[in-house]
Design a protein around this motif. Structure first.
Motif, short mmCIF file in Angstrom:
data_model
loop_
_atom_site.label_atom_id
_atom_site.label_comp_id
_atom_site.label_asym_id
_atom_site.label_seq_id
_atom_site.Cartn_x
_atom_site.Cartn_y
_atom_site.Cartn_z
N ARG A 74 50.67 52.63 -9.96
CA ARG A 74 49.35 53.25 -9.83
C ARG A 74 49.40 54.60 -9.11
O ARG A 74 48.81 55.56 -9.56
CB ARG A 74 48.41 52.33 -9.04
N CYS A 75 50.05 54.64 -7.94
CA CYS A 75 49.93 55.84 -7.11
C CYS A 75 50.85 56.97 -7.57
O CYS A 75 50.60 58.12 -7.27
CB CYS A 75 50.22 55.50 -5.64
N ARG A 76 51.91 56.64 -8.27
CA ARG A 76 52.89 57.61 -8.82
C ARG A 76 53.69 58.34 -7.75
O ARG A 76 54.37 59.31 -8.06
CB ARG A 76 52.23 58.63 -9.74
N LEU A 77 53.59 57.90 -6.51
CA LEU A 77 54.32 58.58 -5.46
C LEU A 77 55.82 58.32 -5.55
O LEU A 77 56.63 59.09 -5.07
CB LEU A 77 53.80 58.10 -4.09
N CYS A 78 56.17 57.23 -6.19
CA CYS A 78 57.57 56.81 -6.25
C CYS A 78 58.31 57.43 -7.42
O CYS A 78 59.37 56.97 -7.80
CB CYS A 78 57.65 55.29 -6.33
N MET A 79 57.76 58.49 -8.00
CA MET A 79 58.40 59.16 -9.13
C MET A 79 59.80 59.66 -8.75
O MET A 79 60.01 60.18 -7.65
CB MET A 79 57.57 60.37 -9.55
N SER A 121 59.52 54.75 -10.15
CA SER A 121 60.66 53.86 -9.89
C SER A 121 60.22 52.41 -9.65
O SER A 121 61.00 51.49 -9.84
CB SER A 121 61.47 54.37 -8.70
N CYS A 122 58.96 52.18 -9.27
CA CYS A 122 58.54 50.81 -8.97
C CYS A 122 58.33 49.98 -10.23
O CYS A 122 58.25 48.76 -10.17
CB CYS A 122 57.27 50.79 -8.12
N THR A 123 58.22 50.65 -11.38
CA THR A 123 58.04 49.88 -12.62
C THR A 123 59.19 50.11 -13.61
O THR A 123 59.19 49.53 -14.68
CB THR A 123 56.72 50.27 -13.34
S1 FES Z 1 53.46 54.00 -8.50
FE1 FES Z 1 52.84 53.46 -6.49
S2 FES Z 1 54.74 52.79 -5.66
FE2 FES Z 1 55.26 53.21 -7.69
#
Ligand code: FES
Ligand code: SF4
Lengths: 245, 164
Positions: A43-48, A62-64
């Motif tokens: 959701r947040c896309r911070l983990c790109m 990276s989380c998905t």
């Molecule tokens: S999109 Fe929020 S932690 Fe991966």
């Protein structure tokens, strides 16, 4: 199976997410909507991060992202940093009232150059973790409602939900402290519902709602047997163990 | 037009139970209920949740997600002002203001006597006759700021006649 993250060889299992593998290897990737108790939400896309597979280069959450082959990963490139900065800027617009987001805003060197908004107190970043926590408790009292700029977390019709136990798991998991819980005079108010708190039998502090204890106890079971707060429960367990020694 | 919903449960139940107890029919159930009542009563969302075996919070989440659903009763005459690009340029905002001045309702609201409700739509697909206003199924073309008042008067008159 091995992949390369930031120039390091990392042992991974087929199918696990990039985030899980990186974490285990001690490589930090910033996240907001992720909690180990749940699957990645994206959701947040911070983990790109940037993923190279053969001659292909992609940015992925990276989380998905499941690891299914030999890849080379970079967790912090100029492109990625720029994307994160943009995301933080947008999150700040959504939730300027959150201390965490304010700190990130500074950390990422964001500068405000857009219109004033009238949501100065808003803290929710719509990460959905509270909804997942509530579902995990078996209640599903809250959900994301509306859409677009009106999107928010709420109980149906903003009314006190029948299924809400007042357990506070939602407030506990919230990364931005956005969920209001008022505790006073032996009562807890959350999501527009008022709960009477049960006192710990040992230290006397109010610690849980009646509904919560009733839910944990088997039907018909006397809830007073579990009327100890967490720290007293630990103490009492420790005493029992000592008794055996 | 809003129907009497005093014994909603009995009336909604057949609509809902016409579908198998599966999640994928939730939207279809909602559409059927909305068709019949012009909105989704709270009871309906509860019943659908029970029937499809999902939490009430989920049917509520879905119902609020789609613009096509309304959670509040609609008036006898549903005024839909097109606010697509063409109509917007041709002054649809003025029409919305006029309606507010005259009926005291904003988009998404219904008058207290339940005669009128107002909503905006993104494009009715008739840009050549902008600005367009639909009242229930009737299309009104090239509506001016004084024209909208005449339209309201006409329907108010009709509503009065029906009451006699
Ligand atoms: S999109 Fe929020 S932690 Fe991966
Ligand atoms: S209230 Fe907190 S946990 Fe829930 S969506 Fe908002 S930020 Fe996430």
């Amino acid at each position: 199976m091995k992949i390369i993250i930031d120039g390091r060889d990392v042992d991974v299992e087929y199918g696990e997410t990039l985030l899980t593998a990186a974490k285990r290897a001690g490589i930090k990737i910033p996240t907001l909507c992720h909690n180990e108790a749940f699957e990645g939400q994206g959701r947040c896309r911070l983990c790109m991060v940037e993923v190279e597979r053969g001659s292909m280069k992609n940015t992925v959450a990276s989380c998905t992202y499941p690891i299914t082959g030999e890849i080379k990963v970079s967790t912090s490139t100029p492109l990625i940093e720029k994307m994160r900065k943009n995301i933080v800027m947008l999150l700040y617009k959504q939730a300027p009232g959150s201390q965490l987001i304010q700190d990130m805003y500074k950390e990422y060197g964001c500068v405000d150059n857009s219109l004033e908004e009238n949501n100065a107190d808003e803290r929710c970043i719509l990460c959905n973790l509270c909804v997942l926590a509530c579902r995990e408790m078996g209640s599903s009292a809250i959900s994301l409602i509306m859409r677009g700029t009106d999107k928010q977390v709420a109980t149906p019709y903003n009314e006190a939900a029948e299924v809400c136990l007042g357990c506070g798991a939602c407030a506990e998991i919230c990364p931005t402290n956005a969920i209001k819980v008022i505790e006073k005079d032996g009562q807890r108010i959350i999501w527009n519902k008022v709960f009477n708190l049960v006192n710990c039998q040992r230290c006397g502090k109010p610690f849980a709602t009646r509904e919560q204890l009733g839910y944990i106890a088997a039907p018909g079971k006397d809830i007073s047997t579990q009327s100890l707060c967490e720290s007293c429960r630990r103490k009492s367990a420790a005493e029992k163990i000592q008794g055996f020694m | 037009m809003a129907e009497d919903v005093s014994n909603t449960e009995d009336m909604i139940s057949p609509i809902v139970t016409a579908y198998p107890r599966e999640k994928r029919y939730i939207l279809a159930m909602m559409q059927d209920v909305q068709k019949k009542y012009n909105y989704l009563p709270k009871e309906a969302l509860k019943m659908i949740a029970k029937h499809a075996e999902v939490p009430f919070s989920q049917t509520y989440s879905m119902a609020t997600f789609y613009k096509a659903f309304s959670l509040i009763p609609k008036g006898r005459y549903n005024i839909r002002v097109c606010d697509g690009t063409a109509c917007h340029i041709k002054g649809s905002a003025v029409l919305i203001d006029q309606i507010y001045n005259n009926l005291g309702i904003k988009p998404g609201e219904t008058t207290e006597d339940k005669v009128f409700s107002l909503e905006t739509v993104n494009c009715l697909g008739a840009c050549a006759i902008a600005p367009v206003v639909m009242v229930n199924d009737t299309v009104h073309a090239k509506v001016t700021s004084s024209g909208i008042l005449k339209i309201i008067e006409k329907y108010r008159g009709d509503a009065g006649d029906e009451d006699v």
